[in-house]
Design a protein around this motif. Structure first.
Motif, mmCIF file in Angstrom:
data_model
loop_
_atom_site.group_PDB
_atom_site.id
_atom_site.type_symbol
_atom_site.label_atom_id
_atom_site.label_comp_id
_atom_site.label_asym_id
_atom_site.label_seq_id
_atom_site.Cartn_x
_atom_site.Cartn_y
_atom_site.Cartn_z
ATOM 1 N N VAL A 1 62.735 49.673 176.482
ATOM 2 C CA VAL A 1 62.378 48.452 177.213
ATOM 3 C C VAL A 1 61.466 48.781 178.401
ATOM 4 O O VAL A 1 61.332 47.970 179.330
ATOM 5 C CB VAL A 1 63.643 47.706 177.690
ATOM 6 N N ASP A 2 60.841 49.945 178.348
ATOM 7 C CA ASP A 2 59.918 50.333 179.414
ATOM 8 C C ASP A 2 58.744 49.352 179.462
ATOM 9 O O ASP A 2 58.306 48.840 178.420
ATOM 10 C CB ASP A 2 59.403 51.754 179.150
ATOM 11 N N PRO A 3 58.220 49.076 180.655
ATOM 12 C CA PRO A 3 57.081 48.135 180.736
ATOM 13 C C PRO A 3 55.791 48.645 180.098
ATOM 14 O O PRO A 3 54.891 47.849 179.815
ATOM 15 C CB PRO A 3 56.908 47.922 182.244
ATOM 16 N N ASP A 4 55.682 49.942 179.846
ATOM 17 C CA ASP A 4 54.456 50.519 179.270
ATOM 18 C C ASP A 4 54.450 50.361 177.751
ATOM 19 O O ASP A 4 55.375 50.808 177.060
ATOM 20 C CB ASP A 4 54.367 51.997 179.640
ATOM 21 N N ASP A 5 53.392 49.722 177.218
ATOM 22 C CA ASP A 5 53.296 49.505 175.766
ATOM 23 C C ASP A 5 53.332 50.814 174.990
ATOM 24 O O ASP A 5 53.955 50.901 173.926
ATOM 25 C CB ASP A 5 51.992 48.771 175.426
ATOM 26 N N ASP A 6 52.635 51.843 175.482
ATOM 27 C CA ASP A 6 52.578 53.114 174.764
ATOM 28 C C ASP A 6 53.962 53.767 174.672
ATOM 29 O O ASP A 6 54.284 54.405 173.675
ATOM 30 C CB ASP A 6 51.601 54.073 175.457
ATOM 31 N N VAL A 7 54.742 53.621 175.707
ATOM 32 C CA VAL A 7 56.094 54.198 175.700
ATOM 33 C C VAL A 7 56.957 53.494 174.668
ATOM 34 O O VAL A 7 57.657 54.128 173.872
ATOM 35 C CB VAL A 7 56.722 54.117 177.108
ATOM 36 N N ARG A 8 56.922 52.173 174.650
ATOM 37 C CA ARG A 8 57.739 51.430 173.678
ATOM 38 C C ARG A 8 57.297 51.735 172.247
ATOM 39 O O ARG A 8 58.132 51.857 171.333
ATOM 40 C CB ARG A 8 57.655 49.919 173.946
ATOM 41 N N LEU A 9 55.988 51.861 172.043
ATOM 42 C CA LEU A 9 55.499 52.196 170.701
ATOM 43 C C LEU A 9 56.015 53.575 170.282
ATOM 44 O O LEU A 9 56.435 53.770 169.141
ATOM 45 C CB LEU A 9 53.972 52.175 170.669
ATOM 46 N N ALA A 10 55.984 54.543 171.209
ATOM 47 C CA ALA A 10 56.483 55.882 170.892
ATOM 48 C C ALA A 10 57.956 55.844 170.523
ATOM 49 O O ALA A 10 58.392 56.509 169.564
ATOM 50 C CB ALA A 10 56.251 56.820 172.079
ATOM 51 N N VAL A 11 58.733 55.063 171.236
ATOM 52 C CA VAL A 11 60.159 54.938 170.905
ATOM 53 C C VAL A 11 60.334 54.336 169.512
ATOM 54 O O VAL A 11 61.179 54.768 168.723
ATOM 55 C CB VAL A 11 60.888 54.075 171.955
ATOM 56 N N SER A 12 59.521 53.347 169.190
ATOM 57 C CA SER A 12 59.669 52.650 167.904
ATOM 58 C C SER A 12 59.442 53.559 166.710
ATOM 59 O O SER A 12 59.834 53.230 165.586
ATOM 60 C CB SER A 12 58.693 51.468 167.839
ATOM 61 N N LEU A 13 58.810 54.711 166.930
ATOM 62 C CA LEU A 13 58.500 55.633 165.837
ATOM 63 C C LEU A 13 59.536 56.738 165.677
ATOM 64 O O LEU A 13 59.382 57.595 164.800
ATOM 65 C CB LEU A 13 57.124 56.262 166.071
ATOM 66 N N ARG A 14 60.587 56.722 166.465
ATOM 67 C CA ARG A 14 61.578 57.799 166.394
ATOM 68 C C ARG A 14 62.275 57.807 165.025
ATOM 69 O O ARG A 14 62.593 56.736 164.481
ATOM 70 C CB ARG A 14 62.595 57.665 167.522
ATOM 71 N N PRO A 15 62.548 58.981 164.495
ATOM 72 C CA PRO A 15 63.078 59.047 163.128
ATOM 73 C C PRO A 15 64.518 58.571 162.976
ATOM 74 O O PRO A 15 64.911 58.124 161.897
ATOM 75 C CB PRO A 15 62.964 60.540 162.787
ATOM 76 N N GLU A 16 65.343 58.654 164.043
ATOM 77 C CA GLU A 16 66.761 58.329 163.883
ATOM 78 C C GLU A 16 67.043 56.831 163.933
ATOM 79 O O GLU A 16 68.150 56.380 163.621
ATOM 80 C CB GLU A 16 67.591 59.043 164.959
ATOM 81 N N LEU A 17 66.057 56.019 164.315
ATOM 82 C CA LEU A 17 66.300 54.585 164.467
ATOM 83 C C LEU A 17 66.529 53.909 163.117
ATOM 84 O O LEU A 17 65.875 54.220 162.125
ATOM 85 C CB LEU A 17 65.111 53.906 165.156
ATOM 86 N N ARG B 1 45.650 54.620 163.661
ATOM 87 C CA ARG B 1 46.021 55.658 162.702
ATOM 88 C C ARG B 1 46.795 56.790 163.387
ATOM 89 O O ARG B 1 46.688 57.950 163.024
ATOM 90 C CB ARG B 1 44.768 56.239 162.021
ATOM 91 N N GLU B 2 47.577 56.467 164.384
ATOM 92 C CA GLU B 2 48.287 57.470 165.179
ATOM 93 C C GLU B 2 49.167 58.365 164.304
ATOM 94 O O GLU B 2 49.874 57.914 163.405
ATOM 95 C CB GLU B 2 49.153 56.759 166.223
ATOM 96 N N ASP B 3 49.114 59.668 164.586
ATOM 97 C CA ASP B 3 49.968 60.608 163.871
ATOM 98 C C ASP B 3 51.430 60.383 164.252
ATOM 99 O O ASP B 3 51.747 60.001 165.385
ATOM 100 C CB ASP B 3 49.589 62.052 164.210
ATOM 101 N N VAL B 4 52.315 60.637 163.307
ATOM 102 C CA VAL B 4 53.752 60.574 163.551
ATOM 103 C C VAL B 4 54.297 61.954 163.224
ATOM 104 O O VAL B 4 54.298 62.377 162.060
ATOM 105 C CB VAL B 4 54.428 59.489 162.685
ATOM 106 N N ASP B 5 54.760 62.664 164.242
ATOM 107 C CA ASP B 5 55.093 64.079 164.081
ATOM 108 C C ASP B 5 56.060 64.343 162.932
ATOM 109 O O ASP B 5 55.848 65.239 162.114
ATOM 110 C CB ASP B 5 55.694 64.629 165.378
ATOM 111 N N TRP B 6 57.139 63.565 162.869
ATOM 112 C CA TRP B 6 58.175 63.887 161.887
ATOM 113 C C TRP B 6 57.742 63.557 160.463
ATOM 114 O O TRP B 6 58.181 64.199 159.512
ATOM 115 C CB TRP B 6 59.503 63.213 162.233
ATOM 116 N N VAL B 7 56.833 62.604 160.308
ATOM 117 C CA VAL B 7 56.296 62.317 158.975
ATOM 118 C C VAL B 7 55.288 63.399 158.575
ATOM 119 O O VAL B 7 55.289 63.878 157.434
ATOM 120 C CB VAL B 7 55.646 60.929 158.923
ATOM 121 N N THR B 8 54.442 63.789 159.516
ATOM 122 C CA THR B 8 53.484 64.859 159.228
ATOM 123 C C THR B 8 54.209 66.145 158.851
ATOM 124 O O THR B 8 53.815 66.845 157.909
ATOM 125 C CB THR B 8 52.578 65.106 160.447
#
Length: 466
Positions: free
Chosen positions: A247-263, A280-287
């Protein structure tokens, strides 16, 4: 996208039917000091006489260009490893950089040749080798014992293949850059190393993103509000801190959280994030799991577009996941499938081409082995020139249709027809004199050798001696 015009000589230089005597004549051309046309140096399957002529060509740029060719075999490029010019040797060491097709593989130089280049007296040659993208894993592994710290750093690329003793040695290396780089490789499993790296400004962002975090360090960065996007990606971040960043006010932070593998998908959907239509942002755990079917299944079946886009980059998708992504409504997913997967369905390739005609991605789609050919003549009268170009690809298209398309209002369509060997000879010869068709006509394999020679004559290419 504006069509590229080039000369008839450039087309002849690329012509797959160019006879060896004419090829040798062209290679000997000094081009006013610039050497023969680029296309002559990047031909696949060059005959030995042509290779020999290139290896000893008096114009430096010519040897450099051949050394850079992705069409040349590594054994051919290796013959320039002892060239008198450091620029040529550095180009050999770096390897081909004109690899337009992501599906193409570049064979590396042999370990023996790489070893010679690494001992080159010129620093530029050694540096080019160590930064090459085309080194064999066996050679990289051998570098971890090299006396040059830069070489040992390059060897870290195969960290997963090193023995425990080799890793320990690198972590205790006398050179600080080697130690830092080794620690960044090891920190995902080592909290002590991670804590030390977080005190190093040069290592901090990567360590914060990937290292095994101590909770106190994580809370400190959260409290300070710095590097939160990197922190949000960290796999070891405690769940309650993940919730706070969601719920951080920064869009980039929330987007990064949304990509976490355990969610879970429900938890992911509850986060307020925004994805650009072309992101086309890379996603570490998928890569990292690009060949792991469980990872690919989680990403490909997600509602998150960036996860599906990341999965679509994998050439290892199962038939079921490929079918699922082929039905996706996300255009970037289809573009990635067209570029990366060997079994992408025809309809996906066609949709990418139709949407992106004239771009690199469209070119990749038409170069795909599954791109359709039969039946494309039905597009000969399509109102969109992007489709009319496809009619030339139909093996059933006759000479009359090809000639008609060579007069098409769309220049790309005219160029495609001018390259086609079914184009009647009178029109082919006529096209050689038209600026927008000259290169395409010159590259047409049906062009008689006499016409190729005439093009060379008119361009001032000297006749072969003897």
């Amino acid at each position: 996208m504006v069509a590229f015009y080039s000369s008839a000589l450039d087309g002849v230089a690329a012509n797959p039917a160019l006879p060896t005597p004419l090829l040798l004549r062209l290679i000997a051309f000094d081009g006013g000091g610039e050497g023969p046309p680029f296309q002559a140096l990047h031909r696949p399957g060059l005959p030995e006489p042509a290779v020999a002529a290139l290896l000893t060509h008096p114009i430096l740029y010519t040897r450099v260009t051949f050394a850079r060719s992705g069409q040349a075999e590594p054994e051919q490029r290796a013959r320039l490893a002892d060239d008198p010019s450091p620029e040529v040797r550095a180009t050999v060491a770096e390897g081909p950089d004109r690899i337009h097709d992501h599906r193409a593989k570049v064979s590396p130089l042999s370990d023996a040749v790489c070893g010679r280049l690494l001992e080159d007296p010129e620093p530029s040659v050694r540096n080019a080798l160590l930064h090459s993208r085309h080194l064999a894993p066996s050679f990289l592994a051998s570098l971890v014992r090299h006396p040059d710290p830069a070489a040992r750093c390059a060897g870290l690329r195969v960290w997963a293949d090193l023995t425990a003793a080799e890793r320990a040695t690198l972590l205790d290396d006398p050179d600080p850059e080697v130690r830092r780089s080794a620690a960044l490789r090891a920190c995902p499993q080592d909290a002590r190393l991670t804590a030390a790296l977080l005190r190093d400004p040069a290592a901090l962002p990567v360590a914060l993103r990937r290292g095994l975090l101590d909770r106190a360090d994580a809370e400190r960065f959260l409290a300070e509000g710095v590097h939160l996007a990197e922190l949000a990606c960290n796999p070891s971040l405690p769940a309650d801190l993940v919730d706070r960043l969601a719920v951080d006010p920064d869009d980039d932070v929330r987007l990064a959280v949304s990509l976490r593998p355990e969610l879970t998908e429900a938890r992911r959907a509850a986060i307020d994030f925004t994805v650009s239509p072309f992101d086309r942002e890379d996603v570490d755990w998928v890569t990292a799991g690009i060949a792991d079917q469980r990872v690919l299944h989680r990403a490909a079946t997600s509602a998150h577009p960036l996860l599906r886009r990341a999965a679509a980059r994998s050439p290892h998708l199962s038939p079921e996941l490929l079918r699922l992504l082929a039905e996706d409504t996300d255009a970037v997913v289809h573009t990635h499938l067209a570029i990366h997967h060997p079994d992408t369905p025809e309809e996906v390739l066609m949709s990418v081409y139709a949407r992106l005609g004239g771009t690199f991605s469209a070119w990749m789609a038409t170069g795909h082995p599954r791109f359709p050919r039969e039946g494309l003549a039905r597009y000969a009268d399509h109102p969109n020139g992007i489709y009319r170009q496809l009619a030339v690809r139909d093996p059933a298209a006759g000479p009359d249709l090809i000639e008609r398309l060579s007069h098409d209002p769309d220049v790309w369509t005219r160029q495609a027809a001018a390259r086609d060997p079914r184009l009647p000879l009178p029109r082919l010869v006529e096209a050689l004199a038209l600026p927008e068709l000259a290169s395409s006509a010159g590259a047409n394999p049906a062009l008689p050798p006499g016409e190729m020679a005439r093009v060379m004559d008119e361009a001032g290419v000297p006749a072969s001696r003897g």
